[in-house]
Design a protein around this motif. Structure first.
Motif, PDB file in Angstrom:
ATOM      1  N   GLU A  16       0.878  -1.166   0.000  1.00 11.54           N
ATOM      2  CA  GLU A  16       0.000   0.000   0.000  1.00 11.54           C
ATOM      3  C   GLU A  16       0.915   1.215   0.000  1.00 11.54           C
ATOM      4  O   GLU A  16       1.775   1.341   0.871  1.00 11.54           O
ATOM      5  N   GLY A  17       0.725   2.093  -0.953  1.00 10.82           N
ATOM      6  CA  GLY A  17       1.498   3.323  -0.932  1.00 10.82           C
ATOM      7  C   GLY A  17       0.910   4.266   0.094  1.00 10.82           C
ATOM      8  O   GLY A  17      -0.280   4.249   0.342  1.00 10.82           O
ATOM      9  N   LEU A 107     -20.590  -9.376  10.913  1.00 10.93           N
ATOM     10  CA  LEU A 107     -21.833  -8.659  11.208  1.00 10.93           C
ATOM     11  C   LEU A 107     -22.826  -8.898  10.074  1.00 10.93           C
ATOM     12  O   LEU A 107     -22.456  -8.807   8.900  1.00 10.93           O
ATOM     13  N   ASP A 296     -13.087   2.742   3.651  1.00  6.63           N
ATOM     14  CA  ASP A 296     -13.717   2.365   2.383  1.00  6.63           C
ATOM     15  C   ASP A 296     -15.234   2.236   2.501  1.00  6.63           C
ATOM     16  O   ASP A 296     -15.949   2.429   1.520  1.00  6.63           O
TER      17      ASP A 296
END
Ligand SMILES: Cc1cc2nc3c(=O)[nH]c(=O)nc-3n(C[C@H](O)[C@H](O)[C@H](O)COP(=O)(O)OP(=O)(O)OC[C@H]3O[C@@H](n4cnc5c(N)ncnc54)[C@H](O)[C@@H]3O)c2cc1C
Length: 414
Positions: A16-17, A107, A296
């Motif tokens: 991940e950058g 969930l 996200d």
């Protein structure tokens, strides 16, 4: 949250950058505070965050023509191996004395009644209750789906309800990314000892096609990502599995005739994973009652600014800041309102910028073209002018004024 054995994590992990705004501010200045809250401390960070003077800009290279021609660069970036980062977080949360982590829980829905706590239902048949629920459950968020279905049920008109239901599911950005981790030493050095990606992060670009490569995990791996972008399909639904392992040939066909360095990399992607890039644009709120969305779940974005993780951490930082002020349950709603007020406009502006960056990167440098069925590719121009500006915010803006504003707004609601 699910805890995989560390071997499995390593196998699934990709890079991940991340960017200066995040490293300099959310982490370094606040390492001690964040560490108490379960975030990595400086010692942890030093394992994956190199000193700032060793950070490199991303070299932009025109790739769809025979001789690789560098034409510009973006600001420096630091790449973190996702699995290593996740492991640090999981270990920290598990070791945290004042919180209890339950792993392997899924969930399925929640209820937010007017009296009593928020009720959570899990797929294993168990239940839990809480004062507030933070849905950081990713792009397919169950919390977002439940929240927006509830908001739609409470809407005054059918038109409004339909608009709210449009936010239940993410939309396809018209793009897929093929990702693969190549062991650094053997194949790349053997195939091309002077390959640029061994020393600096690189992006090779063509019209609607791109390839990025950078080292992660102390240089042990080269994280390669090939993007195929069809912006005319933005907003449609991706048919098929979002993440699937494919044959190398599915990727190499896009790069025939490209310059040598990019072909070396795609040839070494033995079993790439194809990810459909889905996004969650323009949510009208990140909060419903005593429930908030984060990361996200709230604003999944195209990956071209490499800040999805950074924006999730910024959400968490601001939310933790306001929640730390709450003295009684009756003020939880105020804290969530302030979180939405501060974080939604900023994260959504970065989300739009990420899309614009993708268009500028792979199509034309103006990046102003409307997306969707009428989208047409512009001509690729090898001009660095304006492109670097798209990244300036990460080096020149600060999260701290937002933190101060959040505190002020919360106390003004008293
Ligand atoms: C191809 C690609 C490249 C990217 N590159 C970068 C990059 O270079 N830099 C960057 O910053 N970002 C990048 N991103 C984006 C980044 O991966 C995301 O923004 C980031 O992972 C979001 O974190 P999150 O915690 O919000 O969600 P996630 O990382 O998706 O985590 C959500 C968690 O919730 C859990 N969960 C889901 N549903 C439930 C449920 N019902 N019950 C309980 N738990 C649940 C999941 O198991 C998962 O652990 C990229 C994304 C893609 C697709």
């Amino acid at each position: 949250m699910r805890q995989f054995p560390s071997q499995a994590l390593a196998a699934f992990g990709l890079g991940e950058g991340t960017n200066p705004r995040l490293l300099a501010q959310a982490y370094k200045d606040y390492a001690a505070k964040l560490s108490n809250a379960g975030f990595p401390d400086e010692e942890d960070l030093d394992k994956f965050a190199p000193p700032e003077d060793t950070l490199n800009p991303v070299q932009m290279i025109r790739g769809d023509i025979p001789n690789a021609t560098p034409w510009g660069s973006t600001p420096h970036m630091t790449a973190i191996h996702r699995a290593e980062f996740l492991k640090i977080l999981v270990d920290r949360v598990a070791a945290c004395s004042n919180c209890t982590a339950h792993f392997s829980k899924k969930l399925v829905s929640y209820e937010d009644p007017s009296v009593g706590p928020v009720q959570l239902s899990f797929s294993d048949g168990s239940f839990a209750a809480c004062d507030i629920l933070i849905g950081a459950d990713g792009v397919k968020s169950t919390v977002r789906a439940t929240m927006y279905n509830r908001l739609a049920e409470a809407a005054d008109t059918e038109e409004e309800a339909t608009k709210l239901r449009d936010h239940v599911n993410p939309v396809w950005a018209g793009q897929v990314v093929y990702r693969y981790l190549i062991p650094r030493e053997d194949p790349v050095e053997a195939a091309d000892p002077s390959h640029r990606c061994l020393t600096i992060p690189v992006e090779y670009q063509g019209k609607g096609v791109g390839l990025g490569a950078y080292t992660v995990s102390g240089g042990r791996w080269i994280d390669v990502g090939a993007v195929i972008a069809k912006h005319n399909l933005f907003g449609s639904t991706f048919s098929g599995r979002w993440s699937v392992t494919v044959d190398r040939e599915e990727v190499t066909e896009y790069f025939s005739g490209w310059e040598k360095e990019s072909r070396v990399l795609v040839e070494l992607m033995k079993s790439p994973t194809r990810w459909a890039v889905n996004v969650v644009p323009n949510l009208p709120t990140y909060v419903g009652g005593r429930v908030a969305l984060l990361g996200d779940a709230a604003h999944a974005m195209a990956p071209y600014q490499a800040v999805g993780v950074g924006q999730a951490v910024e959400d968490a930082f601001i939310l933790a800041t306001v929640l730390s002020q709450v003295q009684s349950n009756s003020r939880c709603a105020d804290a969530l309102t302030v979180y939405d007020e501060i974080r939604r406009p900023f994260s959504q502006s970065i989300q739009r910028l990420a899309l614009k960056t993708g268009i500028a990167l792979f199509m034309d440098k103006k990046g102003e073209v409307p997306l969707g069925p009428t989208f047409e590719y512009g001509e690729l121009e090898d001009s660095a002018e304006g492109f670097g500006k798209l990244f300036e915010w990460s080096a020149t803006t600060s999260l701290l004024p937002d933190r101060d504003r959040a505190l002020k707004n919360y106390h003004m609601l008293l």
